[in-house]
Design a protein around this motif. Structure first.
Motif, short mmCIF file in Angstrom:
data_model
loop_
_atom_site.label_atom_id
_atom_site.label_comp_id
_atom_site.label_asym_id
_atom_site.label_seq_id
_atom_site.Cartn_x
_atom_site.Cartn_y
_atom_site.Cartn_z
N TYR A 1 11.75 13.12 24.37
CA TYR A 1 10.66 12.31 23.81
C TYR A 1 11.12 11.04 23.11
O TYR A 1 10.33 10.11 22.96
CB TYR A 1 9.85 13.16 22.82
N ALA A 2 12.35 11.00 22.62
CA ALA A 2 12.76 9.85 21.83
C ALA A 2 14.27 9.65 21.92
O ALA A 2 15.03 10.61 21.97
CB ALA A 2 12.36 10.04 20.37
N ILE A 3 14.69 8.39 21.93
CA ILE A 3 16.11 8.03 21.85
C ILE A 3 16.25 6.91 20.83
O ILE A 3 15.58 5.89 20.92
CB ILE A 3 16.68 7.63 23.23
N GLN B 1 11.41 21.92 22.58
CA GLN B 1 11.97 23.19 22.12
C GLN B 1 13.20 23.01 21.22
O GLN B 1 14.21 23.68 21.37
CB GLN B 1 12.30 24.09 23.31
N GLY B 2 13.07 22.07 20.28
CA GLY B 2 14.13 21.88 19.29
C GLY B 2 15.39 21.24 19.81
O GLY B 2 16.44 21.32 19.17
N TYR C 1 15.32 25.21 14.19
CA TYR C 1 13.93 25.04 14.60
C TYR C 1 13.88 24.90 16.11
O TYR C 1 14.69 24.18 16.69
CB TYR C 1 13.34 23.80 13.93
N LYS C 2 12.95 25.59 16.75
CA LYS C 2 12.86 25.59 18.21
C LYS C 2 11.56 24.99 18.72
O LYS C 2 11.24 25.14 19.90
CB LYS C 2 13.03 27.01 18.74
N GLY C 3 10.84 24.30 17.87
CA GLY C 3 9.65 23.59 18.32
C GLY C 3 10.00 22.19 18.80
O GLY C 3 11.08 21.67 18.52
N SER C 4 9.09 21.58 19.52
CA SER C 4 9.36 20.26 20.08
C SER C 4 9.55 19.22 18.99
O SER C 4 8.86 19.22 17.96
CB SER C 4 8.21 19.83 20.99
N LEU C 5 10.50 18.31 19.24
CA LEU C 5 10.78 17.19 18.35
C LEU C 5 10.29 15.91 19.01
O LEU C 5 10.65 15.62 20.15
CB LEU C 5 12.28 17.09 18.08
N PHE C 6 9.48 15.15 18.28
CA PHE C 6 8.93 13.93 18.84
C PHE C 6 9.71 12.69 18.43
O PHE C 6 9.47 11.60 18.99
CB PHE C 6 7.47 13.77 18.42
N GLY C 7 10.62 12.81 17.45
CA GLY C 7 11.34 11.63 17.03
C GLY C 7 12.56 11.95 16.21
O GLY C 7 12.73 13.06 15.69
N VAL C 8 13.43 10.95 16.08
CA VAL C 8 14.63 11.03 15.26
C VAL C 8 14.81 9.69 14.58
O VAL C 8 14.62 8.63 15.18
CB VAL C 8 15.86 11.42 16.11
N SER C 9 15.16 9.72 13.28
CA SER C 9 15.30 8.49 12.52
C SER C 9 16.32 8.73 11.41
O SER C 9 16.86 9.82 11.25
CB SER C 9 13.95 8.07 11.93
N VAL D 1 14.75 14.50 11.72
CA VAL D 1 14.05 14.78 12.97
C VAL D 1 12.68 15.35 12.61
O VAL D 1 12.51 15.99 11.56
CB VAL D 1 14.83 15.78 13.86
N TYR D 2 11.70 15.13 13.49
CA TYR D 2 10.34 15.55 13.18
C TYR D 2 9.59 15.85 14.46
O TYR D 2 9.93 15.35 15.53
CB TYR D 2 9.62 14.45 12.38
N GLY D 3 8.55 16.73 14.32
CA GLY D 3 7.83 17.12 15.52
C GLY D 3 6.57 17.92 15.27
O GLY D 3 5.75 17.56 14.41
N LEU D 4 6.42 19.03 15.99
CA LEU D 4 5.19 19.82 15.98
C LEU D 4 4.89 20.41 14.61
O LEU D 4 5.79 20.71 13.82
CB LEU D 4 5.31 20.96 17.00
#
Length: 336
Positions: free
Chosen positions: A191-193, A206-207, A226-234, A242-245
Motif C-alpha cells: 500500500y505504501a513506499i 497483514q502486517g 500486529y498482523k492487520g493491514s498497514l496503509f502507511g509508514v512515516s 506505521v499505521y493501518g486498520l
C-alpha cells in the motif's frame, strides 16, 4: 407488392448499416480515454495529494488531476487517461509522477498542469517492463499500482496489488519488475513506499513491513507485533511509525527492532501521517478524524472540528495548516 416489401426491407437494412457505422464503440478502456473536463472534478473523491513546491496537486477517480497555487482555486489538469489514480510523487516542483489502476504511470514536467502516459498494463509486451534481472518482459496482468515514490528525477519505485514492485532508473522510460526482490512469498498487497530516516520501507497487507537492504538489493521483512493491514509508514528524527486498520499505529525508535503501540483513541482505519517541523505528528482516518500527537506518536488527541468525511491523504502547509483530500474533494484545516 413483393417488390415494395423487398425495397422497404433493403431500406431498413441500409438505415441499420448507416447507424452502425456512425455508432461509437460500446466500451473504451480507461487508459484509452482522456479524463473528462468537469467543473465538479474538485468535489469528486480525490485519493492523492502532494506538494509540488508551493503548489498543491490532487488526483482521484476517472483520471482527474487538479492543481492549486493557493489551496482554494483549483484548475483541472490535462490527463490522457480516465483510470482511477491513487498516488503522487513530486521530487521537484516541476516534475512528478502519478500512478493508479490499469498499471498506469503518468509524468508531468510543468508542476502538474499537463501529463503524459509513460506506462500502462498493456505495454508489457514492448519492453516497458523488464524481469528482475532487467533482461526481458515481465507480464503483470491487471495491475493496480497503489503508491509511487521518486528519490530524484531518475530513480523511482511503484508498488501495488499482489506484491507488485516496479523500479525505474531512467525517469520512467523503462521499468523493471522487482516483485521477486521482496520477502513477500504470498503476494500481499503493498500500500505504501516511503523513505524514513535514510531507509526505504514498504507497508502492506497483514502486517507486512519491508525494508530495503542495499547490500542484498532486496526488500527484507521486519517483524511487527500486529498482523492487520498497514496503509502507511512515516517518521523522522529517529521515529518510525506505521499505521493501518482499526486505528492501529505502532512506533519504533530503534529502526524497527522494538515496537510500541500508539494510543490513537479511535477504531477507524488510519490513512495518512505527517511529521511536522516542530516534532508533532498528525494522523488522518477513513472516518474523517484528524489526530495530533505532541509526544512523538505515543498518544493522540482528536483536533478536527470539521464534518466527518473520509480522508485519503494530507499534506502540510504553512503556519500549522494542513490540506486534506478525500470524499468531497479538498479541505484546509488548522492543526495547532
Amino acid at each position: 407488392m413483393w417488390n415494395k416489401v423487398k425495397w422497404m426491407a433493403a431500406a431498413c437494412w441500409a438505415v441499420v448499416a448507416i447507424n452502425s457505422a456512425r455508432a461509437e464503440p460500446v466500451f473504451q478502456a480507461p487508459p484509452d480515454v482522456a479524463a473528462a473536463r468537469s467543473e465538479l472534478a474538485i468535489r469528486a473523491p480525490l485519493n492523492a495529494l502532494a506538494n509540488a513546491g508551493r503548489r498543491l496537486v490532487a488526483a482521484g477517480q476517472r483520471g482527474h488531476i487538479l492543481y492549486s497555487d493557493d489551496g482554494r482555486t483549483w484548475v483541472q489538469a490535462a490527463v490522457p487517461v480516465s483510470s482511477d489514480l491513487v498516488a503522487l510523487s513530486f521530487p521537484t516542483p516541476a516534475e512528478g509522477w502519478a500512478v493508479g489502476h490499469d498499471g498506469v504511470v503518468l509524468h508531468t514536467t510543468d508542476g502538474g498542469a499537463n501529463w503524459l502516459r509513460q506506462l500502462d498494463r498493456r505495454m508489457t509486451g514492448i519492453g516497458a517492463f523488464g524481469d528482475a534481472a532487467g533482461t526481458g518482459p515481465a507480464p503483470v496482468g491487471d495491475a493496480v499500482l497503489l503508491d509511487v515514490w521518486f528519490a530524484d528525477l531518475r530513480s523511482g519505485f511503484a508498488v501495488g496489488a499482489f506484491g507488485l514492485i516496479l523500479h525505474t532508473a531512467d525517469g520512467g522510460k523503462n521499468w523493471t519488475a522487482w516483485t521477486a526482490r521482496a520477502d513477500n512469498p504470498r503476494g500481499m498487497h503493498l500500500y505504501a513506499i516511503r523513505p524514513v530516516n535514510g531507509e526505504l520501507y514498504i507497508a502492506g497487507e497483514q502486517g507486512l513491513l519491508l525494508k530495503f537492504d542495499r547490500t542484498l538489493q532486496r526488500f527484507v521483512k521486519i517483524e511487527l507485533p500486529y498482523k492487520g493491514s498497514l496503509f502507511g509508514v512515516s517518521g523522522a528524527n529517529g521515529l518510525l511509525l506505521v499505521y493501518g486498520l482499526r486505528g492501529n499505529a505502532f512506533r519504533s525508535t530503534d529502526g524497527g527492532a522494538n515496537w510500541e503501540k500508539a494510543d490513537t483513541g479511535i477504531s477507524a482505519g488510519l490513512t495518512g501521517c505527517l511529521i511536522r517541523g516542530d516534532g508533532s505528528v498528525v494522523l488522518s482516518s477513513q472516518a474523517g478524524h484528524v489526530l495530533l500527537s505532541r509526544d512523538r506518536g505515543k498518544s493522540f488527541r482528536l483536533v478536527s472540528t470539521a464534518p466527518a468525511a473520509p480522508i485519503f491523504a494530507m499534506v502540510a502547509l504553512d503556519e500549522g495548516n494542513i490540506a486534506l483530500s478525500g470524499i468531497g474533494g479538498i479541505r484546509l484545516e488548522a492543526v495547532k
